[in-house]
Design an enzyme around this catalytic site. Structure first.
Site, mmCIF file in Angstrom:
data_model
loop_
_atom_site.group_PDB
_atom_site.id
_atom_site.type_symbol
_atom_site.label_atom_id
_atom_site.label_comp_id
_atom_site.label_asym_id
_atom_site.label_seq_id
_atom_site.Cartn_x
_atom_site.Cartn_y
_atom_site.Cartn_z
ATOM 1 N N THR A 179 108.877 -14.629 49.691
ATOM 2 C CA THR A 179 108.377 -15.913 49.192
ATOM 3 C C THR A 179 108.806 -16.177 47.741
ATOM 4 O O THR A 179 108.888 -15.254 46.941
ATOM 5 C CB THR A 179 106.840 -15.919 49.271
ATOM 6 O OG1 THR A 179 106.466 -15.659 50.622
ATOM 7 C CG2 THR A 179 106.250 -17.246 48.819
ATOM 8 N N SER A 228 106.151 -21.497 53.274
ATOM 9 C CA SER A 228 106.194 -21.621 54.733
ATOM 10 C C SER A 228 107.622 -21.656 55.258
ATOM 11 O O SER A 228 107.896 -21.212 56.361
ATOM 12 C CB SER A 228 105.480 -22.899 55.178
ATOM 13 O OG SER A 228 104.111 -22.820 54.898
ATOM 14 N N GLY A 252 103.022 -8.910 47.082
ATOM 15 C CA GLY A 252 101.932 -7.934 47.077
ATOM 16 C C GLY A 252 102.407 -6.592 46.558
ATOM 17 O O GLY A 252 103.392 -6.037 47.058
ATOM 18 N N ARG A 296 64.613 -9.944 60.168
ATOM 19 C CA ARG A 296 64.189 -10.986 59.253
ATOM 20 C C ARG A 296 63.257 -11.962 59.964
ATOM 21 O O ARG A 296 63.599 -12.459 61.030
ATOM 22 C CB ARG A 296 65.423 -11.744 58.748
ATOM 23 C CG ARG A 296 65.141 -12.962 57.881
ATOM 24 C CD ARG A 296 64.642 -12.552 56.563
ATOM 25 N NE ARG A 296 64.508 -13.634 55.602
ATOM 26 C CZ ARG A 296 63.949 -13.453 54.408
ATOM 27 N NH1 ARG A 296 63.490 -12.255 54.064
ATOM 28 N NH2 ARG A 296 63.845 -14.452 53.566
ATOM 29 N N GLY A 298 70.472 -16.423 51.483
ATOM 30 C CA GLY A 298 70.956 -15.941 50.196
ATOM 31 C C GLY A 298 71.546 -14.535 50.280
ATOM 32 O O GLY A 298 72.537 -14.229 49.598
ATOM 33 N N THR A 349 96.692 -18.100 55.463
ATOM 34 C CA THR A 349 97.914 -18.531 54.773
ATOM 35 C C THR A 349 99.049 -17.515 54.850
ATOM 36 O O THR A 349 100.180 -17.868 55.171
ATOM 37 C CB THR A 349 97.578 -18.836 53.297
ATOM 38 O OG1 THR A 349 96.630 -19.903 53.252
ATOM 39 C CG2 THR A 349 98.817 -19.214 52.511
ATOM 40 N N GLU A 360 101.540 -14.358 55.870
ATOM 41 C CA GLU A 360 102.260 -14.048 57.115
ATOM 42 C C GLU A 360 102.352 -15.291 58.018
ATOM 43 O O GLU A 360 102.403 -15.180 59.234
ATOM 44 C CB GLU A 360 101.605 -12.866 57.859
ATOM 45 C CG GLU A 360 101.287 -11.710 56.925
ATOM 46 C CD GLU A 360 101.726 -10.348 57.407
ATOM 47 O OE1 GLU A 360 102.276 -10.253 58.519
ATOM 48 O OE2 GLU A 360 101.560 -9.378 56.647
ATOM 49 N N ASP A 416 101.401 -19.684 57.412
ATOM 50 C CA ASP A 416 100.292 -20.642 57.357
ATOM 51 C C ASP A 416 99.874 -21.045 58.779
ATOM 52 O O ASP A 416 100.719 -21.352 59.620
ATOM 53 C CB ASP A 416 100.777 -21.874 56.579
ATOM 54 C CG ASP A 416 99.816 -23.031 56.691
ATOM 55 O OD1 ASP A 416 98.904 -23.100 55.859
ATOM 56 O OD2 ASP A 416 99.976 -23.847 57.628
#
Ligand SMILES: Cc1cc2nc3c(=O)[nH]c(=O)nc-3n(C[C@H](O)[C@H](O)[C@H](O)COP(=O)(O)OP(=O)(O)OC[C@H]3O[C@@H](n4cnc5c(N)ncnc54)[C@H](O)[C@@H]3O)c2cc1C
Ligand SMILES: Cc1cc2nc3c(=O)[nH]c(=O)nc-3n(C[C@H](O)[C@H](O)[C@H](O)COP(=O)(O)OP(=O)(O)OC[C@H]3O[C@@H](n4cnc5c(N)ncnc54)[C@H](O)[C@@H]3O)c2cc1C
Lengths: 672, 672
Positions: free
Chosen positions: A173, A179, A212, A355, A442, A463, A465, A467
């Site tokens: 990229t 893309s 990365g 809960r 919360g 997104t 590998e 979009d």
């Protein structure tokens, strides 16, 4: 319909309610009646179900989960990204020392595939930052060398990568090109005199971006660039463009860690998630790369200084062939998405079962479990059913990945389906994370409860590998010709039919309807394509491309692409259900049947693309909604084993999935 | 339909395409034809539109945006939460010094309302952490004292709060009690001997939880507790329970900042967003609170030591009366949500108008603007239209807030509608943030581009000040009796009618259909309620509550609640459109008309609840989709002024909304 009197038309409901006031026999709502007549109880053992999902032998899976108890794998929050990155490097090195390798890094014939599948799979529950770093290094970097590098290059660089001693990155990229990687601008010029390639970043948009591990971690990079070969003798002749090739380029000094001469490295900066991965930007200023460092399996300059390629002059096909690794990455993303969905659903369901909120008449009285609210069930259980369905689809595409790679038809199917699954699985994950986050109130935002953090870290999955939206365009484009008008069977007629409950619940009906939906959408899309072509022709621009036409009819294109992938998912689920039902016994329906029925009928009840087409008559549509009500009830009866079967270990679930009151006592719980 | 031949049935499309091959007149697709016949161009000036949205005089709005250029308001990423909290305190103090007060902190008769509305409004574009801190302190803490405190208490504590010199927090929620605050367990016992209240946390679930500003910032807290009055003479007599009351309790020493004796404070820990707000947990160990520190406007112990209350023995109504501040907070959330949606849409659209991807035939050729893809337009423009619609709804509910507070019918309407709007506006925001994040590709995740960070910080909006799902239950419960079966008009018949384009585009038709949708869903819900009641009666449990019944039919309840709120939004939008059209002139349709048409028809085309009901015939439904195509085209023609009119200043938009190539040059842009 099984029993026409049970239709929930409002008139009948009113009648029932009126008559109830007149006599004493109890009026029964359709869901109650369905539970008694059409939906037998489910026989469910979490262990057996777990074996169905993840295999009988889960030794390595369990082994990996144990390793994650090491202090190195404690979750960290509120620390600078530099610290997260360092920790991720340590974790990766630690795992590599323990013998962790992703499947594809093992010699092909000498591999305990199941072992590595289990380890890889188990890791993905832990942290998407760690998965991504491993994916970038072992998947993209390592995989490219292994798929495309010469034996000498492999022998030198793979062992160093194996141990994570020399981490690498994968630089495709660019700032201007995401893309559409075919548009990248980084250049590689063959230099006849020096006998090497010269790699150069011609402008700002050509900087490598989002890479990365490039900002801090990597010493090496697989750099993708447009290759130009000058004329051997005539310098005034424009160079010949050979399309995109990959080069193995050192970017940092192995001892000082500084960028090498000609290489500029910058950080992509803080992100809203995944800060454990150091994404970087790279510039190359006429960097010399020796001939053998071109990953030239499909094309490159040979020892004689002549360019040669397996694909001849077809630059586009060559690039496609080189990128097969990316499709493999997509399969990995589908599997991890499902695992993270399982984790989030386990957390939210367990919290929902402890809960309580509302329903007490006075202070101190026990309130209602939130998981007992039908509204809460409607929010979570359909997502659970879809996660079950996708689990088998991801396994099926992984088998297709491992199938014969010389079968071009299979290869294309693999490419298209893996792209589509990547979209739907990652989107499903994002939906699941949002729903489970909200379902925990919360607490869903508290980092130690994981869901909020997973949301932040997984957002990128839609997104990278590929979009998601673009992936569905790939599916539409790749499949529409498989449904040529001539090959589309005459449309089945589902309307004006009264289906019994057992038909509506059956795999055959459900699959038929999903299949019908593909054909019907293909039919509409073809009609639209024909119209656009005719219009273009009349306007004197007959060369209008399919891309443009599919975009003009983007709603239809996306509907068609989804129909294809949804059908694939359902059919793989049914295949697995059939297989497993022959291997199990007992009365009552099987958990897979329950999950498949809910998954498919929920789509028929709720999928906007399907209901707008009115394939079914209104009373049938209403009956489906009632059946969904019954199925949700059966799921609720079995909810504990249904999530237990995912086998997500407690230490990956966070306090709210356990004793969250104890976790919140005043002593010793500051700032968790 | 305007022209029956234009229906897009597939047969007709095929015919059109075939005939195009035979003669030379161009076949025209329905959208082209619609643009020529039914949708006139739009006359649009960003400034005029901006004045329609935010008023003619925007002096204070612009003033506020200028203040945000101060270095104190630079966005910070990758810093520990403690630093974010400190910075937020500084920012709040700085603004208070500049004279910033939220509307409600001004003396009622002496107020430049518009000024404070503008300031408050402008701030919400900046950062949800800062808004939330201001909301907790000025809205909830300050507002409670002002609404419920005695004059003496107000005179003492409000001036200290005004300047943020003594920040406060609002402690209602407990670990065990969120959506249902009526269940809180913190106790306040009146002590006859000492003449004071004694506040106590009886167990772990009773700890105050999520209290904004409690962990680090606040010195004071408004603490909500169950009040018990012992028998004046007989200690063996059980105390009398008076329900929930609010107490103004100092929690930190004003000089040392340490927790006061009897008060334990813990941090809620790291969150997946909003870390600029220090949420804390509080325990009280028999803390003595003087009589006058009870915020006792509606009830408390008087000087004679006798409990008295405006609401007599009705604990429940008293609590409702005390909490009116929360409804006001919900209005604020709706307004901020819309402003943040505007910011995200401005960023994504501007990026879409500069980002190119695909469509070039060779390297270096200009690619297609992503905003030119119809697929991209379908993703963003309907969200834009809904944001316009919501803008006016939020303004309308704010006017209702300011209306006569003694009109109980109005008050109830305010409570119900503000709850419903809070849900739909915050969910719309979350959808918009997800869509715009993905629409920006990887850049959407980069913190400096804001969208990813806003996603993280705004996720909580679906939960705090009332969980969205629970808010819709409130709407269903609060409104279903306004639509008593007897009062529901006979259902209109929309099917089998052929509507002209101008009818489909008209406010009357659209509002009629939205109205019809309320009545039809009320009709179905009543039938279901009657059935459940009859069934319960026959089973001998006639006292089944409405809550339980609404949950049994949760899909119908939520459908009805949404229908009510969606209709409210559309009708307020139309009211504004009508008002503004009389004040503007010129030919072509107005931008508000365009936005309203797209907003309403998009819902008719896509809303799962509406399309499943088949109010309209299929050809009409198809025509609506084609009209949507035409409207999207008109929006695209005017997209720049349509987002410019939001008036979000450049310094709140991040690099991708501007010259993102320049922002990414190698020099000086490390690690942004
Ligand atoms: C955290 C992270 C890690 C990454 N790691 C790596 C890595 O290690 N190595 C590497 O090489 N890359 C990496 N990438 C890059 C990643 O692969 C790209 O981000 C991705 O391919 C999308 O490209 P883009 O971000 O430029 O988005 P764009 O391509 O600019 O897309 C923006 C938007 O335009 C839309 N769009 C684009 N084309 C069309 C069309 N034809 N029709 C309609 N809409 C369209 C898309 O749907 C999208 O919404 C990483 C990215 C991130 C965010
Ligand atoms: C960052 C943050 C700041 C906050 N600030 C403050 C503050 O300053 N002061 C303060 O007092 N409080 C504050 N709150 C608390 C906030 O108001 C509560 O979180 C909110 O009311 C929801 O309660 P809960 O988190 O306990 O969720 P729960 O009530 O436990 O809800 C969990 C889930 O159960 C579902 N559910 C609940 N009841 C039903 C039902 N009847 N039917 C179906 N489903 C149901 C809900 O939809 C939700 O999905 C804050 C919270 C957060 C996260």
């Amino acid at each position: 319909m099984a029993n026409n009197n049970s239709a929930t038309s409002t008139a009948q409901l009113r009648l029932a309610s009126l008559s109830a006031q007149l006599d004493t026999t109890a009026p029964r709502d359709p869901v109650t009646e369905i539970l008694e007549t059409s939906l037998p109880p489910v026989r469910l053992h979490a262990d057996a179900l777990s074996a169905l999902l993840d295999g009988q032998d889960q030794t390595w899976r369990k082994w990996t989960f144990e390793q994650l108890k090491h202090p190195l794998f404690e979750y960290q929050y509120n620390v600078p990204k530099e610290e997260l990155v360092t920790r991720n490097q340590e974790r990766t090195r630690h795992l590599a020392k323990l013998g962790f390798r992703p499947t594809w890094t093992e010699p092909k014939d000498n591999i305990d595939k199941d072992k590595f599948m289990q380890i890889q799979d188990a890791l993905s529950y832990f942290d998407n930052g760690l998965s991504t770093l491993n994916g970038a290094h072992f998947g993209l970097y390592y995989g490219s060398i292994r798929e495309l590098g010469s034996e000498a290059v492999q022998n030198k660089w793979l062992p160093l990568a194996d141990t994570f001693e020399v981490p690498g990155c994968f630089a495709l990229t660019e700032l201007g090109h995401g893309s559409n990687p075919r548009g990248i601008e980084t250049e590689a010029h063959w230099d006849f005199k020096e006998g090497c390639y010269i790699i150069n970043t011609p402008n700002t948009t050509a900087q490598k971006y989002w890479i990365g591990a490039a900002a801090e971690t990597a010493y090496m990079s697989v750099v993708w660039a447009q290759l130009y070969i000058p004329h051997p003798t005539d310098p005034s002749h424009p160079p010949s463009h050979k399309g995109i090739h990959a080069f193995l380029v050192p970017i940092r000094d192995l001892t000082t860690r500084s960028p090498l001469p000609g290489v500029t490295i910058r950080n992509c900066g803080s992100k809203s998630g995944l800060n454990g991965v150091d994404n970087g930007r790279l510039w190359f200023d006429h960097v010399k790369v020796p001939r053998h460092m071109c990953l030239d399996k499909y094309g490159g300059v040979n020892e004689q200084g002549v360019y040669e390629s397996f694909f001849g002059d077809n630059n586009d096909q060559r690039f496609g062939g080189q990128l097969v690794n990316l499709s493999e990455g997509r399969v990995g993303l589908s599997i991890s998405s499902d695992n993270i969905s399982k984790t989030a659903l386990t957390i939210a369901v367990r919290y929902g079962l402890t809960r309580r909120q509302f329903g007490a008449r006075q202070v101190g009285e026990l309130e209602t479990l939130i998981m007992d609210y039908k509204l809460h069930q409607r929010r979570l259980y359909p997502l659970l059913a879809q996660t079950y369905a996708q689990h088998f689809a991801a396994r099926a595409i992984a088998r297709l990945r491992d199938a014969d790679k010389t079968d071009l038809k299979l290869l294309k199917q693999f490419h298209v389906i893996s792209s589509g699954l990547k979209s739907l699985h990652t989107w499903h994950l994002l939906d699941t994370l949002q729903a489970t986050r909200e379902a925990c109130g919360g607490q869903g935002l508290k980092s130690s409860n994981r869901i909020g953090q997973m949301k932040a870290d997984c957002d990128v999955m839609a997104t990278y590998e590929g979009d998601n939206q673009v992936m569905l365009i790939t599916v539409a484009k790749g499949c529409i010709n498989d449904y040529k008008p001539t090959r589309i069977p005459p449309l089945a007629n589902f309307t004006s039919q009264h289906f019994s409950d057992s038909t509506l619940l059956s795999p055959k009906f459900q699959l038929d309807l999903f299949q019908h939906h593909i054909h019907a959408s293909a039919h509409r899309l073809h009609a639209a394509i024909d119209l656009s072509r005719a219009q273009a022709k009349a306007q004197g621009t007959p060369n209008i491309g399919l891309d443009k036409i599919l975009d003009t009819h983007s709603a239809l294109s996306q509907e068609f692409a989804r129909a294809v992938i949804e059908h694939w998912i359902l059919s793989e689920f049914i295949a697995q259900e059939t297989l497993s039902s022959s291997s199990t016994s007992g009365t009552g329906s099987s958990p897979l049947t329950l999950m498949r029925q809910l998954h498919a009928l929920w789509k028929l009840d709720m999928d906007q693309n399907i209901i707008r087409r009115r394939y079914l008559d209104e009373p049938v549509q209403e009956r489906i909604r009632d059946l969904v009500g019954g199925l949700l009830h059966r799921v609720h009866e079995n909810i504990t084993p249904l999530v237990d079967a995912f086998g997500v270990p407690d230490h990956l679930l966070g306090p709210i999935a356990g004793d969250w009151v104890q976790a919140n006592v005043a002593e010793g719980s500051e700032d968790i």
